[in-house]
Design a protein around this motif. Structure first.
Motif, PDB file in Angstrom:
ATOM      1  N   ILE A   1      -4.802   0.456   5.855  1.00  0.00           N
ATOM      2  CA  ILE A   1      -5.334   1.666   6.459  1.00  0.00           C
ATOM      3  C   ILE A   1      -6.410   1.263   7.463  1.00  0.00           C
ATOM      4  CG2 ILE A   1      -4.815   3.130   4.474  1.00  0.00           C
ATOM      5  CD1 ILE A   1      -7.740   2.948   3.637  1.00  0.00           C
ATOM      6  N   GLU A   2      -6.601   2.093   8.482  1.00  0.00           N
ATOM      7  CA  GLU A   2      -7.600   1.785   9.505  1.00  0.00           C
ATOM      8  C   GLU A   2      -8.949   2.336   9.064  1.00  0.00           C
ATOM      9  OE1 GLU A   2      -7.014  -0.249  11.920  1.00  0.00           O
ATOM     10  OE2 GLU A   2      -4.920  -0.392  11.245  1.00  0.00           O
ATOM     11  N   ALA A   3      -9.708   1.491   8.401  1.00  0.00           N
ATOM     12  CA  ALA A   3     -11.041   1.868   7.921  1.00  0.00           C
ATOM     13  C   ALA A   3     -11.841   0.598   7.700  1.00  0.00           C
ATOM     14  CB  ALA A   3     -10.942   2.685   6.638  1.00  0.00           C
TER      15      ALA A   3
ATOM     16  N   LYS B   1     -11.027   8.020  -3.411  1.00  0.00           N
ATOM     17  CA  LYS B   1     -11.705   8.837  -4.405  1.00  0.00           C
ATOM     18  C   LYS B   1     -12.747   9.756  -3.773  1.00  0.00           C
ATOM     19  CE  LYS B   1     -13.936   8.662  -8.920  1.00  0.00           C
ATOM     20  NZ  LYS B   1     -14.509   7.815  -9.986  1.00  0.00           N
ATOM     21  N   ASP B   2     -13.297   9.343  -2.633  1.00  0.00           N
ATOM     22  CA  ASP B   2     -14.312  10.179  -1.982  1.00  0.00           C
ATOM     23  C   ASP B   2     -13.704  11.340  -1.200  1.00  0.00           C
ATOM     24  OD1 ASP B   2     -13.314   9.071   0.370  1.00  0.00           O
ATOM     25  OD2 ASP B   2     -15.034   7.755   0.706  1.00  0.00           O
ATOM     26  N   GLY B   3     -12.372  11.469  -1.274  1.00  0.00           N
ATOM     27  CA  GLY B   3     -11.710  12.599  -0.634  1.00  0.00           C
ATOM     28  C   GLY B   3     -11.094  12.300   0.704  1.00  0.00           C
ATOM     29  N   ARG B   4     -11.417  11.188   1.317  1.00  0.00           N
ATOM     30  CA  ARG B   4     -10.840  10.856   2.615  1.00  0.00           C
ATOM     31  C   ARG B   4      -9.370  10.451   2.479  1.00  0.00           C
ATOM     32  NH1 ARG B   4     -14.422   6.284   5.099  1.00  0.00           N
ATOM     33  NH2 ARG B   4     -14.638   5.701   2.874  1.00  0.00           N
ATOM     34  N   SER B   5      -8.577  10.802   3.501  1.00  0.00           N
ATOM     35  CA  SER B   5      -7.162  10.425   3.537  1.00  0.00           C
ATOM     36  C   SER B   5      -6.876   9.636   4.799  1.00  0.00           C
ATOM     37  CB  SER B   5      -6.267  11.673   3.483  1.00  0.00           C
ATOM     38  OG  SER B   5      -6.362  12.304   2.230  1.00  0.00           O
ATOM     39  N   PHE B   6      -5.989   8.661   4.689  1.00  0.00           N
ATOM     40  CA  PHE B   6      -5.633   7.810   5.809  1.00  0.00           C
ATOM     41  C   PHE B   6      -4.122   7.618   5.854  1.00  0.00           C
ATOM     42  CE2 PHE B   6      -9.915   6.624   4.598  1.00  0.00           C
ATOM     43  CZ  PHE B   6     -10.584   6.461   5.809  1.00  0.00           C
ATOM     44  N   LYS B   7      -3.617   7.439   7.046  1.00  0.00           N
ATOM     45  CA  LYS B   7      -2.218   7.061   7.210  1.00  0.00           C
ATOM     46  C   LYS B   7      -2.105   5.577   6.898  1.00  0.00           C
ATOM     47  CE  LYS B   7       1.601   6.967  10.530  1.00  0.00           C
ATOM     48  NZ  LYS B   7       2.008   7.289  11.929  1.00  0.00           N
ATOM     49  N   GLY B   8      -1.155   5.209   6.053  1.00  0.00           N
ATOM     50  CA  GLY B   8      -0.981   3.822   5.662  1.00  0.00           C
ATOM     51  C   GLY B   8       0.172   3.154   6.388  1.00  0.00           C
ATOM     52  N   ARG B   9       0.040   1.862   6.614  1.00  0.00           N
ATOM     53  CA  ARG B   9       1.106   1.060   7.233  1.00  0.00           C
ATOM     54  C   ARG B   9       1.477  -0.061   6.268  1.00  0.00           C
ATOM     55  NH1 ARG B   9       0.543  -3.513  10.632  1.00  0.00           N
ATOM     56  NH2 ARG B   9      -1.708  -3.076  10.748  1.00  0.00           N
ATOM     57  N   VAL B  10       2.761  -0.214   5.986  1.00  0.00           N
ATOM     58  CA  VAL B  10       3.218  -1.254   5.063  1.00  0.00           C
ATOM     59  C   VAL B  10       3.215  -2.596   5.787  1.00  0.00           C
ATOM     60  CG1 VAL B  10       5.076  -2.057   3.562  1.00  0.00           C
ATOM     61  CG2 VAL B  10       4.633   0.405   3.783  1.00  0.00           C
ATOM     62  N   LEU B  11       2.346  -3.516   5.353  1.00  0.00           N
ATOM     63  CA  LEU B  11       2.312  -4.851   5.950  1.00  0.00           C
ATOM     64  C   LEU B  11       3.495  -5.697   5.477  1.00  0.00           C
ATOM     65  CD1 LEU B  11      -1.480  -5.801   5.746  1.00  0.00           C
ATOM     66  CD2 LEU B  11      -0.221  -4.838   7.684  1.00  0.00           C
ATOM     67  N   GLY B  12       3.946  -5.434   4.273  1.00  0.00           N
ATOM     68  CA  GLY B  12       5.079  -6.174   3.730  1.00  0.00           C
ATOM     69  C   GLY B  12       5.300  -5.799   2.280  1.00  0.00           C
ATOM     70  N   GLU B  13       6.525  -5.960   1.835  1.00  0.00           N
ATOM     71  CA  GLU B  13       6.846  -5.696   0.430  1.00  0.00           C
ATOM     72  C   GLU B  13       7.849  -6.717  -0.065  1.00  0.00           C
ATOM     73  OE1 GLU B  13       9.453  -2.445  -0.565  1.00  0.00           O
ATOM     74  OE2 GLU B  13       9.505  -1.817   1.531  1.00  0.00           O
ATOM     75  N   ASP B  14       7.783  -7.006  -1.350  1.00  0.00           N
ATOM     76  CA  ASP B  14       8.660  -7.993  -1.971  1.00  0.00           C
ATOM     77  C   ASP B  14       9.306  -7.381  -3.210  1.00  0.00           C
ATOM     78  OD1 ASP B  14       9.852 -10.528  -2.482  1.00  0.00           O
ATOM     79  OD2 ASP B  14       8.324 -10.898  -4.004  1.00  0.00           O
ATOM     80  N   PRO B  15      10.534  -6.873  -3.088  1.00  0.00           N
ATOM     81  CA  PRO B  15      11.197  -6.237  -4.239  1.00  0.00           C
ATOM     82  C   PRO B  15      11.422  -7.184  -5.415  1.00  0.00           C
ATOM     83  CG  PRO B  15      12.313  -5.681  -2.169  1.00  0.00           C
ATOM     84  CD  PRO B  15      11.340  -6.769  -1.853  1.00  0.00           C
ATOM     85  N   VAL B  16      11.484  -8.488  -5.149  1.00  0.00           N
ATOM     86  CA  VAL B  16      11.773  -9.441  -6.218  1.00  0.00           C
ATOM     87  C   VAL B  16      10.630  -9.513  -7.223  1.00  0.00           C
ATOM     88  CG1 VAL B  16      12.289 -11.865  -6.745  1.00  0.00           C
ATOM     89  CG2 VAL B  16      13.293 -10.781  -4.729  1.00  0.00           C
ATOM     90  N   THR B  17       9.392  -9.346  -6.751  1.00  0.00           N
ATOM     91  CA  THR B  17       8.239  -9.322  -7.656  1.00  0.00           C
ATOM     92  C   THR B  17       7.624  -7.936  -7.765  1.00  0.00           C
ATOM     93  OG1 THR B  17       6.791  -9.987  -5.825  1.00  0.00           O
ATOM     94  CG2 THR B  17       7.645 -11.733  -7.247  1.00  0.00           C
ATOM     95  N   ASP B  18       8.110  -6.988  -6.955  1.00  0.00           N
ATOM     96  CA  ASP B  18       7.616  -5.608  -6.953  1.00  0.00           C
ATOM     97  C   ASP B  18       6.160  -5.531  -6.493  1.00  0.00           C
ATOM     98  OD1 ASP B  18       7.856  -2.896  -7.110  1.00  0.00           O
ATOM     99  OD2 ASP B  18       7.699  -2.768  -9.286  1.00  0.00           O
TER     100      ASP B  18
END
Length: 388
Positions: free
Chosen positions: A161-163, A138-155
């Motif tokens: 992000i490195e911050a 919200k403060d305007g900063r942008s970061f590259k994100g890395r997906v640690l994990g995802e679970d399609p069964v529960t969505d």
């Protein structure tokens, strides 16, 4: 539909039409039909407010939680082969081979920061298959994100992000929610960043089959707070500003019908994703239907199966080489209880299996050809869903 812009136990080889019996697949092979631990709290969090003594409590909640809500932009490459009718020698000579059609698909969703070190909770469908993820604060900063994990069964998904020293949300308790409680949603619907809507909890315990997402293993919270594409992954908050659910889905063409994943469920999945990068769900390998007198009559008259009961959970298909097949379950079996817990609906079977442990035996009481029999079955890990 799932809201990002941009199993279910599976009965094999039976000829009974699943649609005739209103069966629900409970394995990850079903495809969705809808479009689809906090650390230290931030020192900037404002005092708790209450709707009972403050008519402008929404303002206080937004000021408290808004800085911890983020926008997530994801991009993925989609490749489609040229139809066969265009595969002629001239085209092949021009392109060197059959020309693929490639495009970049972009979508956006929402999320919220659960850890001051940059861990963010969102929906799996927001980042599924993404080759790049960008997180905007919200403060305007942008970061590259890395997906640690995802679970399609529960969505549910967790990205990082490195911050440091980021504002975080306060996690509430979704177990004690009651219809009629005031709630607030914050997200980025249709690209309109940091939109706030409010309403009430309309219902709790809506099953995945109730809302048409039969490949999910979640009981949803229903709300009339406005939720639109792009709200996916954003927080649903109580009057104190605690996250009690994660906004996830709407039903196409419906008004005032939004659904969210209870935070207790989302947080439990998130902890596994952070620790192991994946979640293992127990799997039996069956497709089933809630048995009713009408379904009993249809089955007996149309398919020659002699059902002697009209209560229980009917097995429609058994997946070959699955735990159910290995245990000897068959099409036409009617489950009466699992580990001494009576079951009369598919949702009850799903919940018991989801709470079971992989490799530990479940004792099923089934009726087969008018005879009651006991069958022991050991759930296995749910097979990974093929494709994107």
């Amino acid at each position: 539909m799932l809201l990002g812009c941009g199993t279910v136990i599976s009965i094999g080889g039976c000829s009974i039409p699943v649609s005739t019996l209103n069966a629900t697949k409970t394995d990850a092979q079903a495809q969705t039909s809808v479009q689809k631990t906090t650390d230290n709290p931030s020192p900037s969090i404002l005092p708790v407010v209450s709707s009972s003594n403050n008519p402008n409590f929404v303002v206080g909640v937004v000021q408290k939680v808004g800085p911890a809500v983020v926008r997530i932009d994801a991009a993925r490459t989609v490749v489609a082969q040229v139809p066969e009718e265009f595969d002629d020698p001239v085209i092949r000579r021009f392109f060197g081979s059959k020309p693929p059609r490639q495009r970049i698909e972009k979508g956006s969703g929402s999320g919220f920061i659960i850890n001051a070190g940059g861990q963010i909770l969102t929906n799996s469908h927001v980042v599924n298959g993404a080759q790049s993820v960008t997180v905007k604060l919200k403060d305007g900063r942008s970061f590259k994100g890395r997906v640690l994990g995802e679970d399609p069964v529960t969505d549910v998904a967790v990205i990082k992000i490195e911050a440091n020293n980021l504002p975080t949300v306060s996690i509430g308790n979704s177990e004690s929610l009651q219809p009629g409680e005031a709630v607030i949603a914050i997200g980025n619907p249709l690209g309109l960043d940091y939109t706030v809507t409010s309403g009430i909890i309309s219902a709790t315990g809506r099953s995945s089959s109730d809302i048409g997402v039969t490949d999910k293993r979640v009981d949803y919270i229903q709300t009339d707070a406005a939720i639109n594409p792009g709200n996916s992954g954003g927080p649903l908050l109580n009057a104190r500003g605690d996250v009690i659910a994660m906004n996830t889905a709407i039903i196409r063409g419906a008004q005032g019908l939004g659904f969210a994943i209870p935070i207790n469920t989302a947080q439990g999945i998130a902890q596994q994703l952070i620790a192991k990068g994946k979640v293992e769900h127990p799997y039996l390998g069956i497709t089933m239907a809630t048995l009713t007198p009408d379904i009993k009559e249809q089955v007996n008259s149309k398919f020659g199966i002699n059902l002697t009961t009209d209560k229980g959970v009917l097995l429609i298909d058994v997946v070959p080489r699955s735990p159910a097949a290995s245990a000897g379950l068959k099409t036409g079996d009617v489950i009466q209880s699992i580990s001494n817990q009576p079951v009369t609906k598919i949702e009850e079977v799903q919940k018991i299996v989801e709470k079971s442990k992989i490799g530990s035996s479940l004792e099923l009481e089934v009726i087969r050809n008018g005879q009651t029999t006991q069958i022991a079955i050991q759930p296995a890990p749910l097979p990974a869903r093929r494709g994107s």
